[in-house]
Design a protein around this motif. Structure first.
Motif, PDB file in Angstrom:
ATOM      1  N   GLU A   1     -10.192   1.984   7.983  1.00 40.11           N
ATOM      2  CA  GLU A   1      -8.893   2.604   8.163  1.00 40.11           C
ATOM      3  C   GLU A   1      -7.869   1.494   8.329  1.00 40.11           C
ATOM      4  O   GLU A   1      -8.086   0.538   9.053  1.00 40.11           O
ATOM      5  CB  GLU A   1      -8.925   3.499   9.402  1.00 40.11           C
ATOM      6  CG  GLU A   1      -7.637   4.223   9.642  1.00 40.11           C
ATOM      7  CD  GLU A   1      -7.748   5.164  10.831  1.00 40.11           C
ATOM      8  OE1 GLU A   1      -7.376   6.306  10.681  1.00 40.11           O
ATOM      9  OE2 GLU A   1      -8.213   4.712  11.893  1.00 40.11           O
ATOM     10  N   ASN A   2      -6.757   1.636   7.648  1.00 42.23           N
ATOM     11  CA  ASN A   2      -5.733   0.605   7.785  1.00 42.23           C
ATOM     12  C   ASN A   2      -4.575   1.114   8.658  1.00 42.23           C
ATOM     13  O   ASN A   2      -4.622   2.232   9.184  1.00 42.23           O
ATOM     14  CB  ASN A   2      -5.248   0.125   6.413  1.00 42.23           C
ATOM     15  CG  ASN A   2      -4.451   1.156   5.655  1.00 42.23           C
ATOM     16  OD1 ASN A   2      -4.014   2.173   6.186  1.00 42.23           O
ATOM     17  ND2 ASN A   2      -4.251   0.896   4.374  1.00 42.23           N
ATOM     18  N   ALA A   5      -3.101   4.583   8.160  1.00 40.56           N
ATOM     19  CA  ALA A   5      -4.061   5.686   8.290  1.00 40.56           C
ATOM     20  C   ALA A   5      -4.757   6.028   6.977  1.00 40.56           C
ATOM     21  O   ALA A   5      -5.237   7.140   6.803  1.00 40.56           O
ATOM     22  CB  ALA A   5      -3.398   6.913   8.890  1.00 40.56           C
ATOM     23  N   SER A   7      -7.935   5.904   5.060  1.00 37.20           N
ATOM     24  CA  SER A   7      -9.317   5.684   5.446  1.00 37.20           C
ATOM     25  C   SER A   7     -10.252   5.986   4.292  1.00 37.20           C
ATOM     26  O   SER A   7      -9.909   6.720   3.373  1.00 37.20           O
ATOM     27  CB  SER A   7      -9.708   6.522   6.652  1.00 37.20           C
ATOM     28  OG  SER A   7      -8.796   7.488   7.006  1.00 37.20           O
ATOM     29  N   SER A   8     -11.434   5.430   4.400  1.00 30.05           N
ATOM     30  CA  SER A   8     -12.418   5.632   3.352  1.00 30.05           C
ATOM     31  C   SER A   8     -13.812   5.509   3.940  1.00 30.05           C
ATOM     32  O   SER A   8     -14.059   4.652   4.782  1.00 30.05           O
ATOM     33  CB  SER A   8     -12.220   4.585   2.258  1.00 30.05           C
ATOM     34  OG  SER A   8     -13.203   4.728   1.268  1.00 30.05           O
ATOM     35  N   ASP A  22     -12.525  10.436   2.035  1.00 35.43           N
ATOM     36  CA  ASP A  22     -11.561  10.014   3.039  1.00 35.43           C
ATOM     37  C   ASP A  22     -11.793  10.880   4.269  1.00 35.43           C
ATOM     38  O   ASP A  22     -11.595  12.092   4.216  1.00 35.43           O
ATOM     39  CB  ASP A  22     -10.140  10.208   2.510  1.00 35.43           C
ATOM     40  CG  ASP A  22      -9.067   9.765   3.485  1.00 35.43           C
ATOM     41  OD1 ASP A  22      -9.291   9.857   4.712  1.00 35.43           O
ATOM     42  OD2 ASP A  22      -8.001   9.350   3.024  1.00 35.43           O
ATOM     43  N   MET A  51     -12.478   8.554  12.243  1.00 38.23           N
ATOM     44  CA  MET A  51     -13.215   7.298  12.103  1.00 38.23           C
ATOM     45  C   MET A  51     -14.416   7.268  13.042  1.00 38.23           C
ATOM     46  O   MET A  51     -15.472   6.746  12.697  1.00 38.23           O
ATOM     47  CB  MET A  51     -12.301   6.095  12.339  1.00 38.23           C
ATOM     48  CG  MET A  51     -11.239   5.912  11.258  1.00 38.23           C
ATOM     49  SD  MET A  51     -11.890   5.896   9.560  1.00 38.23           S
ATOM     50  CE  MET A  51     -12.842   4.400   9.581  1.00 38.23           C
ATOM     51  N   SER A  54     -17.034   8.985  11.361  1.00 41.74           N
ATOM     52  CA  SER A  54     -17.570   8.139  10.290  1.00 41.74           C
ATOM     53  C   SER A  54     -18.650   7.205  10.823  1.00 41.74           C
ATOM     54  O   SER A  54     -19.662   6.968  10.165  1.00 41.74           O
ATOM     55  CB  SER A  54     -16.448   7.317   9.652  1.00 41.74           C
ATOM     56  OG  SER A  54     -15.526   8.150   9.026  1.00 41.74           O
TER      57      SER A  54
END
Length: 84
Positions: A1-2, A5, A7-8, A22, A51, A54
């Motif tokens: 996540e950068n 926001a 995300s992957s 995502d 996240m 995740s």
């Protein structure tokens, strides 16, 4: 996540992508969930920690459990991501 926001989540086996989505925009994904995703609340309206979920899925898939310290302390961390 950068910081924006974005995300992957990507899981690959033997160089082939098995699952990619995502975590924040999960409801827009069309690929079939893995059995290990059962009980994880990706895409729910009350989900404020995609996240964290995740990391739960990553642990289920790999057997690797990261501690809070490992996640928050980037010392000595190297990451390489290639996608063609």
């Amino acid at each position: 996540e950068n910081v924006e926001a974005l995300s992957s989540f990507l899981y690959a086996k033997h160089g082939a992508i098995v699952r990619e989505f995502d975590p924040l925009l999960f409801y827009k994904e069309s690929t079939k969930p893995l059995p290990q995703e059962r009980g994880i609340g990706f895409g729910r309206d009350d989900d404020i920690y995609p996240m964290a979920q995740s990391f739960v899925l990553m642990q289920r898939l790999t057997g690797v459990r990261l501690t809070k310290t490992q996640v928050l302390d980037p010392t000595g961390r190297i990451a390489v991501g290639l996608r063609y």
